[in-house]
Enzyme design. Structure first.
Site, PDB file in Angstrom:
ATOM      1  N   LYS A  35       0.816  -1.220   0.000  1.00  0.00           N
ATOM      2  CA  LYS A  35       0.000   0.000   0.000  1.00  0.00           C
ATOM      3  C   LYS A  35       0.846   1.265   0.000  1.00  0.00           C
ATOM      4  O   LYS A  35       0.451   2.274  -0.570  1.00  0.00           O
ATOM      5  CB  LYS A  35      -0.948   0.014   1.209  1.00  0.00           C
ATOM      6  CG  LYS A  35      -2.139  -0.913   1.049  1.00  0.00           C
ATOM      7  CD  LYS A  35      -3.263  -0.505   1.984  1.00  0.00           C
ATOM      8  CE  LYS A  35      -4.471  -1.394   1.792  1.00  0.00           C
ATOM      9  NZ  LYS A  35      -5.515  -1.173   2.793  1.00  0.00           N
TER      10      LYS A  35
ATOM     11  N   LYS B 124     -11.174  -2.699  -4.053  1.00  0.00           N
ATOM     12  CA  LYS B 124     -12.173  -1.634  -4.161  1.00  0.00           C
ATOM     13  C   LYS B 124     -11.522  -0.282  -4.351  1.00  0.00           C
ATOM     14  O   LYS B 124     -12.179   0.670  -4.755  1.00  0.00           O
ATOM     15  CB  LYS B 124     -13.126  -1.629  -2.945  1.00  0.00           C
ATOM     16  CG  LYS B 124     -12.472  -1.561  -1.579  1.00  0.00           C
ATOM     17  CD  LYS B 124     -13.523  -1.515  -0.476  1.00  0.00           C
ATOM     18  CE  LYS B 124     -13.316  -2.516   0.626  1.00  0.00           C
ATOM     19  NZ  LYS B 124     -12.106  -2.355   1.452  1.00  0.00           N
TER      20      LYS B 124
ATOM     21  N   LYS C 285      -4.336  -8.153  -6.865  1.00  0.00           N
ATOM     22  CA  LYS C 285      -5.568  -8.463  -6.147  1.00  0.00           C
ATOM     23  C   LYS C 285      -6.713  -7.580  -6.646  1.00  0.00           C
ATOM     24  O   LYS C 285      -6.492  -6.407  -6.929  1.00  0.00           O
ATOM     25  CB  LYS C 285      -5.302  -8.172  -4.669  1.00  0.00           C
ATOM     26  CG  LYS C 285      -6.129  -8.904  -3.687  1.00  0.00           C
ATOM     27  CD  LYS C 285      -5.681  -8.555  -2.276  1.00  0.00           C
ATOM     28  CE  LYS C 285      -5.792  -7.081  -1.961  1.00  0.00           C
ATOM     29  NZ  LYS C 285      -5.653  -6.728  -0.555  1.00  0.00           N
TER      30      LYS C 285
END
Ligand code: TYM
Length: 331
Positions: free
Chosen positions: A111, A197, A194
């Protein structure tokens, strides 16, 4: 009765990945367990969220979870920031967890990206807050997708070190419940990433608010290679996009990858994608429809979350007070 805790970050609309990796299991586990399901808004702001978008995403997630079958009367659905015990216990855990442990977290590396120095401090301590979420309820079973396994191992390390340092047997061990198929649903555009959202490309995912036309288009455009589907799982080696679509089909039809390939092996993607679209629409469209109806009454949704928070607080407050007493706070 064992207590279940799990959470989802309101940083976007939940995807088919969230559904197959987690939400579907949350619904099933309501039989025979006492469940708490949490919209983790404190976690969401570890990457910047527009305040209006965060409010609306939190309500959308509540609506989707209810539409998917979460029973907020028999179980507890709430948003994390409404129960201050999470943040208090997270602080204690920040002082128990070691920097070396956090440095090993692969999700932080993913991230934070290349410029780790620019990531928020909150993103770095994200897993200690997750441990607090679970352990504030003495929950022992945590239904999650594959990507959260490492965080749950860390939660156990933190619980163990707390117990050891303070000479208590206060926090229990937690167990990850990860589904057998589709525990890691991949992006429709890139089989190496992956489904997320928060991916900038809407084409990379199926949102649980997508209608039948949007789903059909996204699956038709999903990246694949040229050869037809193999008849055995070994033939998916080195074909991540094909493997992903087959795994989604397996999870949605309650079969193994081998069973799906026994039926569809030899088919080209044109035919297979049509069958897959029908399955995805059959699962997602009813959820999207019901969620849309629930979103027409935001005051009701806010009431459900407020009520859930009050019941969550009643469980977490004594646990976290006791943790504070063990640590030596006067209280
Ligand atoms: P989040 O919001 O990223 O995802 C919510 C749940 O969905 C699962 N998931 C997936 N499963 C399969 N394939 C995918 N592509 C996929 N993407 C997401 C996740 O594994 C997760 O179970 N840190 C958590 C939220 C959280 C939490 C907790 C979970 C906060 N506190 C305590 C359990 C217990 C998260 O961001 O999930």
């Amino acid at each position: 009765m064992q207590r279940i805790f799990s959470g989802i970050a309101p940083s976007g609309v939940p995807t088919l990945g969230n559904y197959l990796g987690a939400i579907r299991n949350w619904v099933a586990l309501q039989e025979g367990h006492a469940c708490l399901y949490c919209l983790v808004d404190l976690h969401a702001i570890t990457t910047f969220q527009d305040p209006d978008a965060l409010r609306s995403q939190t309500r959308t997630q509540a609506a989707i979870l209810l539409a998917a079958g979460i029973d907020a009367d028999r179980h507890i659905l709430f948003n994390q920031s409404a129960v201050s015990a999470h943040a208090r216990l997270a602080w204690i855990f920040n002082c128990v967890a070691r920097v070396g442990w956090l440095n090993r977290m692969t999700q932080f590396k993913d991230k934070a990206g290349k410029d780790r120095e620019a990531a928020s401090a909150g993103l770095y301590v994200y897993p200690t807050l997750m441990a607090a979420d679970i352990l504030a309820y003495h929950a022992t079973r945590v239904p999650v997708g594959d990507d959260q396994r490492q965080h749950l191992e860390l939660a156990n390390d933190i619980a163990q070190k707390f117990n050891h340092d303070y000479g208590v047997t206060f926090f229990p061990t937690v167990e990850a419940l990860v589904p057998p198929e589709a525990a890691r649903v991949m992006s429709l555009r890139d089989g190496g990433r992956k489904m997320s959202k928060s991916d900038p490309s809407d084409q990379s995912r199926i949102n649980l608010t997508d209608d039948a036309d949007a789903i059909a288009l996204k699956i038709r455009r999903a990246r694949t290679d040229a050869p037809p589907l193999p008849s055995e799982a070994a033939g998916l080696e080195g074909r991540p996009e094909a493997r992903n679509l087959v795994a989604i089909m397996a999870a949605l039809s309650g079969r193994s990858v081998a069973a799906v390939l026994a039926e569809h092996g030899g088919q080209g993607f044109g035919v297979f994608k049509e069958a897959l679209t029908a399955r995805v629409v059959a699962t997602v469209a009813p959820i999207a429809g019901e969620a849309g109806r629930l979103l027409g009454d935001p005051a009701h949704l806010d009431g459900v979350l407020r009520d859930g928070a009050a019941r969550a607080r009643a469980i977490a407050e004594p646990v976290v007070r006791e943790a504070e007493r063990i640590v030596g706070f006067l209280g």
